[in-house]
Design a protein around this motif. Structure first.
Motif, short mmCIF file in Angstrom:
data_model
loop_
_atom_site.label_atom_id
_atom_site.label_comp_id
_atom_site.label_asym_id
_atom_site.label_seq_id
_atom_site.Cartn_x
_atom_site.Cartn_y
_atom_site.Cartn_z
N ARG A 173 -5.19 1.71 -9.10
CA ARG A 173 -4.95 3.06 -9.60
C ARG A 173 -5.66 4.09 -8.75
NH1 ARG A 173 -6.83 2.30 -15.68
NH2 ARG A 173 -8.50 1.27 -14.52
N ASN A 174 -6.63 3.66 -7.96
CA ASN A 174 -7.40 4.57 -7.14
C ASN A 174 -7.15 4.38 -5.65
OD1 ASN A 174 -8.82 5.69 -9.40
ND2 ASN A 174 -10.02 3.81 -9.48
N ILE A 175 -6.06 3.68 -5.32
CA ILE A 175 -5.73 3.45 -3.92
C ILE A 175 -4.26 3.77 -3.69
CG2 ILE A 175 -5.58 1.75 -2.08
CD1 ILE A 175 -7.78 0.18 -3.47
N ASP A 176 -4.01 4.70 -2.78
CA ASP A 176 -2.64 5.00 -2.40
C ASP A 176 -2.09 3.78 -1.65
OD1 ASP A 176 -0.43 5.95 -0.60
OD2 ASP A 176 -0.92 7.88 -1.52
N PRO A 177 -0.87 3.35 -1.97
CA PRO A 177 -0.30 2.17 -1.29
C PRO A 177 -0.33 2.28 0.24
CG PRO A 177 1.06 2.78 -3.16
CD PRO A 177 0.03 3.87 -3.01
N ARG A 178 -0.26 3.50 0.76
CA ARG A 178 -0.26 3.70 2.21
C ARG A 178 -1.61 3.36 2.83
NH1 ARG A 178 2.04 9.73 1.92
NH2 ARG A 178 0.53 9.65 0.21
N ALA A 179 -2.66 3.26 1.99
CA ALA A 179 -4.00 2.95 2.52
C ALA A 179 -4.29 1.46 2.51
CB ALA A 179 -5.05 3.69 1.69
N GLU A 180 -3.46 0.67 1.85
CA GLU A 180 -3.78 -0.74 1.64
C GLU A 180 -3.84 -1.54 2.95
OE1 GLU A 180 -1.31 -2.48 -1.32
OE2 GLU A 180 -1.95 -1.08 -2.89
N ALA A 181 -2.95 -1.27 3.88
CA ALA A 181 -2.96 -2.03 5.14
C ALA A 181 -4.27 -1.77 5.89
CB ALA A 181 -1.76 -1.64 6.00
N GLY A 182 -4.70 -0.51 5.93
CA GLY A 182 -5.94 -0.18 6.60
C GLY A 182 -7.15 -0.80 5.92
N LEU A 183 -7.13 -0.84 4.59
CA LEU A 183 -8.23 -1.46 3.86
C LEU A 183 -8.28 -2.96 4.13
CD1 LEU A 183 -8.05 0.38 0.41
CD2 LEU A 183 -9.83 0.60 2.17
N ARG A 184 -7.14 -3.59 4.24
CA ARG A 184 -7.12 -5.02 4.56
C ARG A 184 -7.76 -5.27 5.92
NH1 ARG A 184 -2.06 -5.01 1.76
NH2 ARG A 184 -0.86 -4.66 3.65
N GLN A 185 -7.48 -4.39 6.88
CA GLN A 185 -8.08 -4.54 8.20
C GLN A 185 -9.59 -4.39 8.14
OE1 GLN A 185 -5.92 -1.49 10.42
NE2 GLN A 185 -4.65 -3.06 11.39
N ILE A 186 -10.06 -3.44 7.33
CA ILE A 186 -11.50 -3.22 7.21
C ILE A 186 -12.17 -4.41 6.55
CG2 ILE A 186 -13.26 -1.79 6.10
CD1 ILE A 186 -11.35 0.61 6.52
N VAL A 187 -11.56 -4.94 5.51
CA VAL A 187 -12.10 -6.13 4.84
C VAL A 187 -12.15 -7.30 5.82
CG1 VAL A 187 -11.66 -7.86 3.07
CG2 VAL A 187 -11.41 -5.44 2.52
N ALA A 188 -11.11 -7.45 6.63
CA ALA A 188 -11.08 -8.54 7.60
C ALA A 188 -12.14 -8.33 8.67
CB ALA A 188 -9.69 -8.64 8.25
N GLY A 189 -12.43 -7.06 8.98
CA GLY A 189 -13.40 -6.76 10.02
C GLY A 189 -14.84 -6.88 9.57
N GLU A 190 -15.07 -6.79 8.25
CA GLU A 190 -16.42 -6.92 7.73
C GLU A 190 -16.33 -7.51 6.32
OE1 GLU A 190 -20.07 -4.29 8.56
OE2 GLU A 190 -19.16 -3.44 6.75
N ALA A 191 -16.66 -8.78 6.22
CA ALA A 191 -16.47 -9.50 4.96
C ALA A 191 -17.26 -8.92 3.80
CB ALA A 191 -16.85 -10.97 5.15
N GLY A 192 -18.34 -8.20 4.07
CA GLY A 192 -19.15 -7.66 2.99
C GLY A 192 -18.60 -6.38 2.38
N PHE A 193 -17.51 -5.86 2.93
CA PHE A 193 -16.97 -4.60 2.42
C PHE A 193 -16.35 -4.80 1.05
CE2 PHE A 193 -13.51 -1.52 1.91
CZ PHE A 193 -14.23 -0.34 2.04
N ASP A 194 -16.72 -3.92 0.10
CA ASP A 194 -16.24 -4.03 -1.27
C ASP A 194 -15.60 -2.71 -1.69
OD1 ASP A 194 -16.45 -5.55 -4.01
OD2 ASP A 194 -17.13 -3.51 -4.40
#
Length: 214
Positions: free
Chosen positions: A61-82
């Motif tokens: 509810r707090n994430i625009d669908p257009r941001a999800e791909a970028g967030l996945r990349q950030i999570v993959a780039g740093e496992a500690g990202f929450d």
């Protein structure tokens, strides 16, 4: 980025050592300074997000669908990202940065934002001080905080937030006499802030890199 200083009309405090992350004003507030170039407000995040591929409730509810791909990349780039923790930190940083600006806390702003953005705030503070104006503003509530964009270039991550908030804004002169605004009528604001950080760096903080209007 450019910065407006409406010295007679304006959109105070800081607390916490940061986590994160300014926009459209339609009342007696002072538009916040802006920067033409976007760059890195501190938001510290740790712990892994279980599934950004499909962001589930309540986060979606707090994430625009257009941001999800970028967030996945950030999570993959740093496992500690929450992601949920980032959202919490971004709201805390939004409040802290506004209050630091209203209060004129230049040191706090230097910690919260990248140098050019911090300097834009400091220039605005100096201009209103020269005019003999003091801000007596209050963030009444954050109605909504949403991640609207996210990207990763190499190790440089950027996350853009939209904040819909109500602010009670008052400008006073050196004697404390109200010049503009109202403490009883809150003004709706719609801010778009971008935070940036180098992943896997020793500094866990995200810093404010850009501010704009929604």
């Amino acid at each position: 980025m450019f910065f407006l200083v409406l010295l007679a009309m304006v959109a105070g405090f800081l607390g916490l050592r940061l986590y994160g992350v300014l926009g459209k004003r339609t009342g007696h507030e002072q538009p916040l300074p802006r920067t033409a170039e976007e760059r890195p407000a501190p938001i510290s995040v740790s712990r892994t997000v279980d599934a950004i591929p499909e962001v589930r409730e309540p986060a979606n509810r707090n994430i625009d669908p257009r941001a999800e791909a970028g967030l996945r990349q950030i999570v993959a780039g740093e496992a500690g990202f929450d992601v949920p923790r980032f959202l919490e930190g971004a709201q805390a940083a939004y409040r802290m940065t506004l209050e630091a600006f209203w209060k004129g806390d230049e040191s706090a702003l230097s910690d919260l934002a990248v140098p050019d953005v911090a300097q834009a705030f400091i220039d605005a503070i100096e201009a209103r001080t020269t005019a003999g104006h003091v801000l007596d503003n209050r963030l009444v509530r954050i109605e909504k905080a949403m991640i609207v964009d996210a990207s990763l270039s190499g190790r440089d991550a950027r996350i853009t937030m939209r904040f819909d908030a109500d602010i009670a804004a008052v400008t006073r002169d050196a004697e404390g006499v109200m010049v503009a605004g109202s403490m009883t009528d809150a003004v709706e604001t719609h801010d778009v802030w971008t935070f940036a950080r180098t992943l896997k760096s020793s500094d866990p903080n995200w810093k404010l890199a850009d501010t704009d209007e929604a």
